[in-house]
Enzyme design. Structure first.
Site, PDB file in Angstrom:
ATOM      1  CG  ASP A 202      -1.885   1.104   1.288  1.00 61.21           C
ATOM      2  OD1 ASP A 202      -2.728   1.173   0.372  1.00 61.21           O
ATOM      3  OD2 ASP A 202      -1.835   1.907   2.239  1.00 61.21           O
ATOM      4  CD  GLU A 262      17.032 -13.448   3.796  1.00 59.07           C
ATOM      5  OE1 GLU A 262      16.354 -13.976   4.720  1.00 59.07           O
ATOM      6  OE2 GLU A 262      17.822 -12.500   3.972  1.00 59.07           O
TER       7      GLU A 262
END
Length: 541
Positions: A202, A262
């Protein structure tokens, strides 16, 4: 990088607004178990992923975009266990799950802000953006809130102002404080460990502010109807160069990307709203080290002309480099596209052709729940509004409630959304005739057109991954090529309510489209496009 790792590139993401999707426990509010209960329906559309609007713990002053606990589910939506079950169900259906991450601001009821506002020397004193008043007691500078008026709220305890780019109950976090960044990234990782596949970020260009708090310059010429401009809101009268889209945003996005990398197969799509949104989209997605995708409000305006579509696409293509765009023509913040672009005339036909246009452009796509039904904007009276934005600007701007009313599953009084409870927003009578149950049996419905064309897109890598070359356009017609790995598709779109016939020098072989979609055809060296139709044809590259 393999295609598996880049599932997001060319993906179609279905936005679920949980409050309005399906109420599983008969309290009038949609919830996470309700989403899980309708997973078969979502999967049947042929989309690749779900984007869940906020479900975090919140006082709901901005309906979840004011977070008071980043690592829990608000009880009205369910529990963390309900979220885990949703993830498991989505993955079994072959769907990825993305969640809305609201990092720019928290609720004023978040424990961080509660502590920060107590005094000047507590552990969280510098976690939000505090500033002294000017000598005459007025606000620190001329920055404005998106929701109208100054972006500063006086706090009597600290005897300072705090910054809020949105509601004054949504204080902005101070990204210049490394402890804040660490804490926010920890909340991102919390959801990654629970199995989410990505994040819709957002207000992704709002994170950093100018530490000198310099005034924004005024706009000398403000034009109603340009991107994000409404003259009833003073926010439109400034160039917002100091309160958002700051250069410090880039290193933060790079750090966020390192965290995402990751976790295998994850992605981000950032919401970008600013005067130079297409340039910002390019900057935020280039180099494979920041955001995976961005989308702007450039297709969320009232301009549905093919001139605007082509200009927008060519602008981003010219500066995108190896970046990647994501496009939407509707979401939870704007008037529904069937009303905004369809003007409530021929809405079914227009819903189909604008869908086909969106799904043939280069980039990933966000579809907002209800677009697949061709839902029109719900007409609400002032006393039915709950959106603070709409209440503040009524009647010139009626707010966001009209696009957030519950999804109609049946044509019954409560729309099959809830069993007997009073829905949090009214079930719009004008939408019930467009309910899922009404469209399932109609092979020519908007719902079937969406399903059919989504599967066409999935079966043509040119539409998911290919380069784009525009050939021709006028106000209502657009033609272009999509090329990928030696294959080429010709696309011609007619958004007018009259036939279009024009010569073509290419040797085209028209594809047969499903019956729910109005298809153009090739007659010798001529392309014939009936009203609201699309032609897909193979052509030698």
């Amino acid at each position: 990088m393999t295609d598996e790792l880049e599932w997001w590139r060319g993906a179609v993401i279905y936005q679920v607004y949980p409050r309005s999707f399906f109420d599983s426990n008969n309290d009038g509010i949609g919830d996470l178990p309700g989403v899980t209960a309708k997973m078969d329906y979502i999967a049947s559309l042929g989309v690749d992923a779900i984007w869940l609007s906020p479900f975090f713990t919140s006082p709901m002053k901005d309906f979840g975009y004011d977070v008071s606990d980043y690592c829990d589910v608000d009880p009205i939506f369910g529990t963390l266990n309900d979220f885990d079950q949703l993830i498991e169900s989505a993955h079994k259906h072959g769907l990825k799950v993305m969640i809305d991450q609201v990092l720019n601001h928290s609720s004023d009821q978040h424990p961080w802000f509660v502590e920060s506002r107590q005094n000047h020397d507590n552990d969280k004193a510098d976690w939000y953006i505090w500033a002294d008043a000017k000598p005459d007691g007025t606000v620190p500078n001329n920055w404005l809130s998106v929701f109208g008026g100054p972006a500063w709220r006086w706090d009597s305890r600290r005897r300072q102002y705090y910054l809020h780019n949105f509601l004054d109950s949504q204080p902005d976090l101070n990204f210049h404080n490394p402890d804040v960044v660490d804490a926010l990234l920890n909340t991102v990782e919390f959801w990654l460990t629970r199995g989410v596949d990505g994040f819709r970020l957002d207000t992704a260009n709002y994170y950093y502010h100018d530490t000198e708090l310099r005034d924004n310059p005024p706009k000398k010429d403000v034009v109603e109807g340009s991107i994000g401009v409404r003259l009833d809101n003073p926010y439109a009268y400034q160039f917002h160069i100091y309160d958002k889209s700051r250069p410090e945003n880039i290193p933060f996005l790079q750090r966020l990307r390192r965290l995402l990398d990751e976790y295998r197969n994850t992605t981000t799509v950032g919401e970008v709203g600013c005067d130079f949104s297409l340039e910002t989209m390019a900057a935020y997605t280039q180099g494979n080290d920041k955001l995976h995708m961005c989308y702007s409000f450039d297709l969320l305006t009232h301009d549905s002309s093919m001139n605007h579509i082509r200009e927008t696409m060519e602008t981003i293509e010219a500066g995108l480099g190896d970046g990647w765009p994501c496009w939407s023509i509707g979401n939870h913040d704007v008037e529904r596209v069937a009303t905004r672009w369809g003007k409530n005339h021929d809405t079914a036909a227009k819903s189909k052709i604008y869908m086909a246009m969106l799904l043939t452009l280069r980039g990933s796509v966000c579809l907002y729940q209800g677009e697949e039904l061709g839902l029109i904007e719900a007409e609400l009276s002032f006393d039915q509004l709950v959106d603070p934005f709409g209440i503040a600007f009524w009647p010139e701007f009626k707010g966001r409630d009209g696009c957030r009313t519950p999804l109609p599953w049946t044509n019954e009084a409560l729309g099959g959304f809830t069993e007997s409870a009073q829905p949090w927003l009214p079930i719009a009578e004008e939408q019930r005739a467009l309910a899922v149950s009404e469209q399932e049996w109609n092979r020519h419905s908007v719902l079937h057109a969406y399903r059919d064309f989504l599967h066409v897109r999935r079966n043509h890598p040119e539409l998911r991954h290919g380069e784009i070359e525009f050939l021709y356009n006028d106000e209502t017609t657009l033609t272009f090529l999509r090329r990928f790995k030696g294959k080429c598709l010709y696309v011609a779109i007619n958004t007018a309510n009259q036939d279009k016939i024009f010569p073509v020098e290419l040797s085209l072989l028209a594809l047969t489209l499903p019956e729910a979609i109005q298809s153009g055809y090739v007659d010798g060296n001529t392309v014939v496009l009936p009203s609201y139709s699309i032609l897909l044809a193979t052509v030698s590259c």
